[in-house]
Design a protein around this motif. Structure first.
Motif, mmCIF file in Angstrom:
data_model
loop_
_atom_site.group_PDB
_atom_site.id
_atom_site.type_symbol
_atom_site.label_atom_id
_atom_site.label_comp_id
_atom_site.label_asym_id
_atom_site.label_seq_id
_atom_site.Cartn_x
_atom_site.Cartn_y
_atom_site.Cartn_z
ATOM 1 N N ASN A 263 62.281 16.097 76.473
ATOM 2 C CA ASN A 263 63.239 16.127 77.580
ATOM 3 C C ASN A 263 63.104 14.900 78.469
ATOM 4 O O ASN A 263 64.100 14.376 78.970
ATOM 5 C CB ASN A 263 63.040 17.394 78.422
ATOM 6 C CG ASN A 263 63.714 18.604 77.806
ATOM 7 O OD1 ASN A 263 64.930 18.741 77.833
ATOM 8 N ND2 ASN A 263 62.909 19.486 77.226
ATOM 9 N N THR A 267 66.173 12.054 78.951
ATOM 10 C CA THR A 267 66.716 11.717 80.274
ATOM 11 C C THR A 267 66.691 10.216 80.521
ATOM 12 O O THR A 267 67.705 9.619 80.931
ATOM 13 C CB THR A 267 65.928 12.451 81.369
ATOM 14 O OG1 THR A 267 66.034 13.853 81.180
ATOM 15 C CG2 THR A 267 66.444 12.080 82.759
ATOM 16 N N THR A 398 66.523 14.575 85.927
ATOM 17 C CA THR A 398 65.917 15.842 85.491
ATOM 18 C C THR A 398 64.631 16.104 86.269
ATOM 19 O O THR A 398 63.833 15.173 86.478
ATOM 20 C CB THR A 398 65.576 15.806 83.982
ATOM 21 O OG1 THR A 398 66.766 15.547 83.237
ATOM 22 C CG2 THR A 398 64.964 17.115 83.518
ATOM 23 N N LYS A 421 69.408 18.185 86.231
ATOM 24 C CA LYS A 421 68.979 19.189 85.260
ATOM 25 C C LYS A 421 67.580 19.696 85.622
ATOM 26 O O LYS A 421 66.737 18.936 86.125
ATOM 27 C CB LYS A 421 68.974 18.603 83.850
ATOM 28 C CG LYS A 421 70.368 18.282 83.316
ATOM 29 C CD LYS A 421 70.324 17.816 81.876
ATOM 30 C CE LYS A 421 69.825 16.397 81.744
ATOM 31 N NZ LYS A 421 70.724 15.402 82.345
ATOM 32 N N CYS A 422 67.334 20.959 85.334
ATOM 33 C CA CYS A 422 66.032 21.572 85.616
ATOM 34 C C CYS A 422 65.456 22.122 84.317
ATOM 35 O O CYS A 422 66.084 22.958 83.661
ATOM 36 C CB CYS A 422 66.174 22.696 86.641
ATOM 37 S SG CYS A 422 66.928 22.153 88.170
#
Length: 637
Positions: A263, A267, A398, A421-422
C-alpha cells in the motif's frame, strides 16, 4: 496468596501479588484510550478543529485510571515486563507514598524514558490557556454525550506528568539482566526471563523454596529483533499469570507487513504521501528493516522517509547499542562489525532522515511525495495532527495504521470528512491463542490465571471458540477491581540447621531408606530465613542472686523423651501377653484399630494407628509392666 487486578486493559496490565509477606506490583500500564474522547491538539491553530461540534471536550491531559482496591504505599517492589507497561510509573512512585524498588532491564528503562519524554513533549508544547475540570462533576458528567457520560471514575483522571516526575520515577529503578536472581527480603526470589516481544522485554519468575509463580506478559514466539522467548524456565509453575496477548488474534503479522509495504508503494508511485502514526520504538524498527529490503525492488529509491519525534535520534541510536539484548543474527553483525539494524545504512545514504519536530531543519528539507513516521498513534497530539490536517483533503495520500492500541475509526473521527485513503494493517507480534495453547501444554502449569477477556470469544466474533484460552484445568479469570485468591496453599518452609547441631544428631533407620532423629534446638528467624541453632548450655550452678539471674536468662532445656515408631501386630502381642501370664485375653476390632481386653486384670489396651492407651484401675505396676511389653514392638529414636 492473592492477586489484585487494578487494570481493565489486558495488554496494559497492572496487578498486585501478595506472596509470603511481600507485596509485588506486576507492571503499571497506562490506558490512554480515553484520549480518543477528546479533540486533537494541533501545533498550529486549526479553524476546522476549533469549529467542530461539541461531541467531545478539548483537553491536554493524559489519564490514569486509579483504584482504591489497595494502598499503593504498601507495595514493596514493582516488576516491569516491557516499556509499554511502565507508562504509569510516575503516577505511582511520585503520588502514592510508594517507597519500594522498581526492577526492569536497561533497554526497558531507556526506551520507556523515550516514550515518556515524547508524551510529555507532545502535551507541553501545546499549552492551554485554561483548564476544564467542572465536567468531572457527576451531575454534569451525566449530561455529556457518550462515551464521556459513561466513563468510570473520571474524578481520578490525572494530568500528564512532567519530565521532573519522570526522572524522579526512573531514579527508583534498579537495572537487572536476564536470569539474574533477586532476593526480596529473604522471602521470595524474582528472576526476569526474555519474553521475545521487544528490546529488553521480560517475563518474571517469582518463587520461594517450595512455590513458583510465573508472570507471562507481552511475549512473542516470532523471530523479530529481540532475544527469543525463554520457555523452559516457565515449567513446573504452581500458578502462571498470563496477560498481554495479541490484540489482533486474526491478523498475521507477516501478512500485515506485506500489505503495509504494497500500500505504501502504490501510494507513492501515484504521487501521494504516506503517513504512518507510530511509537518511536518497537514495530518501527521492523518496518524500516522491511522497507530497506523492499524499496529498491519496488522502485522507491528516490522517495524520502522522514522519522519525526522529539526522541527520534535517541531511539535509532539506542537500537544499535543494545546488542546483547538482540536476537542471535543481529548480535553476530555487531562483531563483524556491522550495524545490527539496516536503518543505519538508510540514514547514511540519506534515504531516512530524522527530526525532533516539523519546525527547523525539517521545513527546509521537506519534499513530496514522501513517507512520514510520527506520533502519536491516537492522532490526538504530536506532529501527526499537523500531517492529518495537511494531507487529509487529497485522495492521493494514505494514512496506514500499524499500532493496534487504538481504534482507527475512533482516531479518525475528528478529521472527517476525510479524502485521504485509510489502511488498517495492525502489526502485533505478541502471542495469539493457538501459540498460547501450545505454550501451556509444554510448560504445564498447575493453574492458569488470566483476564476475563481471554476466557471467552470476542463480543464481535462470539462463534469463534478458537479465540479464547483452552487449557486444563480451565483458566481462572479476573476483571478490574477484583481480588483473586490463588488456588494453592503453602505447605512447607525451608529451615537450615547449624553444622554443630547436625553433627550431634543420631539418625535411626525406621524403614529402608528412611531415617529419623530427634533434635532439641532453638529456632532463630530473621529476614524470612529460619535457622535451627543448638540450645544454650545451662550455666554452672552458682549461689544466691546470681544463680537466680542465670536461671532467668537460660531457657529450660529438658531432656526429651524418646519418640516411638512402628506398629503393633495384634496376634503377636496377644501371644506375648499369654507368655507373660495373662490369660483370658480378648480382642475387639474398632473403626480406628483394636481393643485388647484383659478380663482377669480388668484392664483395657486401645491400639490405634498413631497411639496406644493402657487403661487400668490404680495399678501402676501393672501399667508399667504392660507398657514394657508394648515397647518391645516399637522402635525408639
Amino acid at each position: 496468596m492473592k492477586l489484585y487486578c487494578l487494570s481493565g486493559h489486558p495488554t496494559l496490565p497492572c496487578n498486585v501479588l501478595k506472596f509470603k509477606s511481600t507485596t509485588i506490583m506486576l507492571d503499571c500500564g497506562l490506558d490512554m484510550t480515553s484520549t480518543l474522547n477528546f479533540l486533537p491538539l494541533p501545533l498550529v491553530q486549526s479553524p476546522r478543529l476549533s469549529n467542530l461540534p461539541g461531541w467531545s471536550l478539548k483537553d491536554g491531559n493524559a489519564f490514569l485510571d486509579k483504584t482504591e482496591l489497595i494502598d499503593l504505599s504498601t507495595v514493596d517492589v514493582i516488576l516491569i515486563s516491557n516499556y509499554h507497561c511502565m507508562m504509569a510509573l510516575p503516577y505511582i512512585t511520585e503520588h502514592t507514598g510508594f517507597t519500594g524498588t522498581v526492577y526492569a532491564t536497561e533497554p526497558t528503562v531507556q526506551i520507556g524514558r523515550l516514550l515518556m519524554e515524547e508524551l510529555v513533549n507532545f502535551i507541553e508544547r501545546v499549552p492551554k490557556a485554561q483548564s476544564a475540570s467542572l465536567w468531572k462533576n457527576k451531575d454534569i458528567q451525566r449530561l455529556l454525550p457518550s462515551p464521556l457520560k459513561d466513563a468510570v471514575e473520571v474524578s481520578t483522571w490525572r494530568r500528564c506528568y512532567t519530565m521532573q516526575e519522570v526522572n524522579s520515577a526512573l531514579s527508583k529503578i534498579q537495572l537487572v539482566g536476564y536470569s539474574q536472581k533477586i532476593e526480596l527480603f529473604g522471602a521470595v526470589q524474582v528472576t526476569p526471563l526474555s519474553s521475545g516481544y521487544a528490546l529488553g522485554s521480560s517475563n518474571w519468575i517469582i518463587q520461594s523454596h517450595y512455590e513458583k509463580v510465573s508472570y507471562v506478559s507481552g511475549s512473542s514466539l516470532l523471530t523479530t529483533h529481540p532475544q527469543p522467548m525463554d520457555q523452559a524456565s516457565l515449567k513446573n509453575s504452581d500458578v502462571l499469570v498470563l496477560t498481554g496477548l495479541t490484540q489482533i488474534p486474526t491478523a498475521n503479522p507477516d501478512g500485515m507487513v506485506g500489505e503495509f509495504c504494497s500500500n505504501l508503494a502504490l501510494t507513492v508511485r501515484n504521487g501521494g504521501n504516506v503517513l504512518v502514526p507510530c511509537y518511536p520504538s518497537g514495530v518501527i524498527y521492523d518496518l524500516l528493516e522491511c522497507l530497506y529490503q523492499y524499496i529498491d525492488s519496488a522502485g522507491l529509491s528516490n522517495i524520502p522517509f522522514y522519522f519525526i519525534s522529539p526522541v527520534a535520534n535517541s531511539s535509532l541510536e539506542f537500537s544499535q547499542i543494545f546488542a546483547e539484548w538482540l536476537c542471535h543474527n543481529k548480535q553476530t553483525k555487531v562483531y563483524l562489525p556491522e550495524p545490527p539494524f539496516p536503518h543505519a545504512e538508510l540514514i547514511q545514504t540519506n534515504k531516512l532522515r530524522h527530526y525532533p519536530s516539523i519546525h527547523g531543519d525539517f521545513s527546509n528539507d521537506f519534499r513530496q511525495p514522501c513517507v512520514v513516521f510520527t506520533g502519536h498513534p491516537s492522532l490526538r497530539f504530536g506532529d501527526v495532527v499537523h500531517f492529518m490536517e495537511l494531507w487529509g483533503k487529497s485522495s492521493l495520500n494514505t494514512v496506514i495504521f500499524t499500532e493496534p492500541d487504538f481504534s482507527y475509526l475512533e482516531a479518525l473521527a475528528p478529521y472527517q470528512p476525510l479524502a485521504m485513503k485509510c489502511i488498517y494493517c495492525p502489526i502485533d507480534t505478541r502471542l495469539n491463542f493457538i501459540q498460547v495453547s501450545k505454550l501451556l501444554k509444554e510448560v504445564q502449569p498447575l493453574h492458569v490465571v488470566c483476564p476475563e477477556q481471554y476466557t471467552q470469544p470476542p463480543p464481535a466474533q462470539s462463534h469463534r471458540m478458537d479465540l479464547m484460552i483452552d487449557c486444563q484445568p480451565p483458566a481462572m479469570s479476573y476483571r478490574r477491581a477484583e481480588v483473586l485468591a490463588l488456588p494453592f496453599k503453602r505447605l512447607f518452609e525451608k529451615i537450615e540447621i547449624m553444622p554443630e547441631l547436625a553433627d550431634s544428631l543420631v539418625p535411626m533407620e525406621i524403614k529402608p531408606g528412611i531415617s529419623l532423629a530427634t533434635v532439641s534446638a532453638v529456632l532463630h528467624t530473621k529476614d524470612n530465613k529460619h535457622v535451627l541453632q543448638p540450645p544454650p548450655r545451662p550455666a554452672p550452678p552458682t549461689s544466691g542472686k546470681k544463680r537466680k539471674r542465670a536461671s532467668e536468662d537460660i531457657p529450660d532445656c529438658k531432656v526429651l523423651k524418646p519418640l516411638l515408631s512402628g506398629s503393633i501386630p495384634v496376634e503377636q502381642f496377644v501371644q506375648t501377653l499369654e507368655k507373660h501370664g495373662f490369660s483370658d485375653v480378648k480382642v475387639e476390632d474398632t473403626a480406628k484399630g483394636h481393643i485388647v481386653l484383659l478380663q482377669e486384670a480388668e484392664t483395657l489396651i486401645q491400639i490405634e494407628e498413631d497411639s496406644t492407651h493402657i487403661i487400668c484401675d490404680n495399678d501402676e505396676m501393672l501399667r508399667v509392666r504392660l507398657r514394657d511389653l508394648v515397647l518391645k514392638f516399637l522402635q525408639k529414636f
